[in-house]
Design an enzyme around this catalytic site. Structure first.
Site, PDB file in Angstrom:
ATOM      1  N   ARG A  49      -2.183  -3.857   3.326  1.00 17.84           N
ATOM      2  CA  ARG A  49      -0.955  -4.528   3.767  1.00 17.84           C
ATOM      3  C   ARG A  49      -0.389  -5.400   2.661  1.00 17.84           C
ATOM      4  O   ARG A  49       0.779  -5.773   2.698  1.00 17.84           O
ATOM      5  CB  ARG A  49      -1.220  -5.348   5.024  1.00 17.84           C
ATOM      6  CG  ARG A  49      -1.540  -4.479   6.206  1.00 17.84           C
ATOM      7  CD  ARG A  49      -1.656  -5.280   7.489  1.00 17.84           C
ATOM      8  NE  ARG A  49      -2.079  -4.388   8.548  1.00 17.84           N
ATOM      9  CZ  ARG A  49      -3.041  -4.650   9.398  1.00 17.84           C
ATOM     10  NH1 ARG A  49      -3.671  -5.802   9.343  1.00 17.84           N
ATOM     11  NH2 ARG A  49      -3.372  -3.788  10.327  1.00 17.84           N
ATOM     12  N   LEU A  65      15.202  -0.761 -13.190  1.00 19.73           N
ATOM     13  CA  LEU A  65      15.308  -1.043 -14.623  1.00 19.73           C
ATOM     14  C   LEU A  65      15.433   0.225 -15.467  1.00 19.73           C
ATOM     15  O   LEU A  65      15.729   0.138 -16.654  1.00 19.73           O
ATOM     16  CB  LEU A  65      14.081  -1.839 -15.092  1.00 19.73           C
ATOM     17  CG  LEU A  65      13.943  -3.241 -14.544  1.00 19.73           C
ATOM     18  CD1 LEU A  65      12.603  -3.829 -14.936  1.00 19.73           C
ATOM     19  CD2 LEU A  65      15.095  -4.120 -15.022  1.00 19.73           C
ATOM     20  N   GLU A  86      -9.606  -0.480  -4.484  1.00 17.41           N
ATOM     21  CA  GLU A  86      -9.548  -0.987  -3.106  1.00 17.41           C
ATOM     22  C   GLU A  86     -10.151   0.010  -2.121  1.00 17.41           C
ATOM     23  O   GLU A  86     -10.835  -0.378  -1.170  1.00 17.41           O
ATOM     24  CB  GLU A  86      -8.104  -1.312  -2.714  1.00 17.41           C
ATOM     25  CG  GLU A  86      -7.970  -1.896  -1.332  1.00 17.41           C
ATOM     26  CD  GLU A  86      -8.789  -3.163  -1.109  1.00 17.41           C
ATOM     27  OE1 GLU A  86      -9.593  -3.204  -0.157  1.00 17.41           O
ATOM     28  OE2 GLU A  86      -8.633  -4.109  -1.903  1.00 17.41           O
ATOM     29  N   GLU A 102     -25.785  -8.004  11.140  1.00 14.64           N
ATOM     30  CA  GLU A 102     -26.450  -9.283  10.922  1.00 14.64           C
ATOM     31  C   GLU A 102     -26.209  -9.768   9.497  1.00 14.64           C
ATOM     32  O   GLU A 102     -25.866  -8.991   8.612  1.00 14.64           O
ATOM     33  CB  GLU A 102     -27.950  -9.122  11.165  1.00 14.64           C
ATOM     34  CG  GLU A 102     -28.279  -8.714  12.581  1.00 14.64           C
ATOM     35  CD  GLU A 102     -29.749  -8.384  12.754  1.00 14.64           C
ATOM     36  OE1 GLU A 102     -30.540  -8.666  11.838  1.00 14.64           O
ATOM     37  OE2 GLU A 102     -30.087  -7.845  13.812  1.00 14.64           O
TER      38      GLU A 102
END
Length: 143
Positions: A49, A65, A86, A102
């Site tokens: 996101r 540009l 990622e 845990e």
């Protein structure tokens, strides 16, 4: 003992070994899995996101540009590197949730190392993006 033939010979999903599931696939199946993994990572990972809009912004500015090809190579390589790192980090996170819920210092360290890799890739991409987009943007705005 007689060997079975036909569909009954196939192993059930439970009986299939790691090699059966992942090594002996045809190329189409491998690409199908890769695209599935990328889609899961991009659509269901919170970090995308931030990364996806940032990548789209960088590409939009580069289009505006009308930068040279070598500058595009810098921008697209940077975006691809951050997205790939990622996805790898997301796979570590997903695997860690499957292993244990845990507190585990080894899992914590693995997650922190993955996050550190994303941080380094993101900082590198930002610096390379400034190199690729910065001068033409400066000229457009102030030149």
């Amino acid at each position: 003992m007689r060997r079975e033939r036909g569909p009954d010979r196939r192993k059930s999903e439970r009986e299939a070994t790691f090699t059966d599931r992942f090594v002996h696939r045809d190329w189409f199946a491998k690409f199908r899995c890769a695209f599935r993994g990328a889609a899961i990572g991009i659509l269901h990972t919170e970090s995308f996101r931030v990364h996806l809009p940032t990548a789209l912004l960088a590409c939009g500015v580069a289009l505006w540009l009308e930068i040279e090809a070598w500058r595009w190579a810098i921008v697209l390589s940077s975006v691809a590197a951050v997205m790939a790192v990622e996805l790898l980090n997301s796979s570590i996170e997903t695997l860690s949730r499957a292993v244990t819920r845990e507190t585990n210092p080894f899992v914590r360290d693995a997650l922190d190392i993955g996050a550190g890799a994303v941080l380094i890739a993101s900082i590198g991409a930002m610096l390379l993006g400034l190199l690729g987009i910065g001068p033409p943007l400066w000229d457009r705005l102030f030149g």
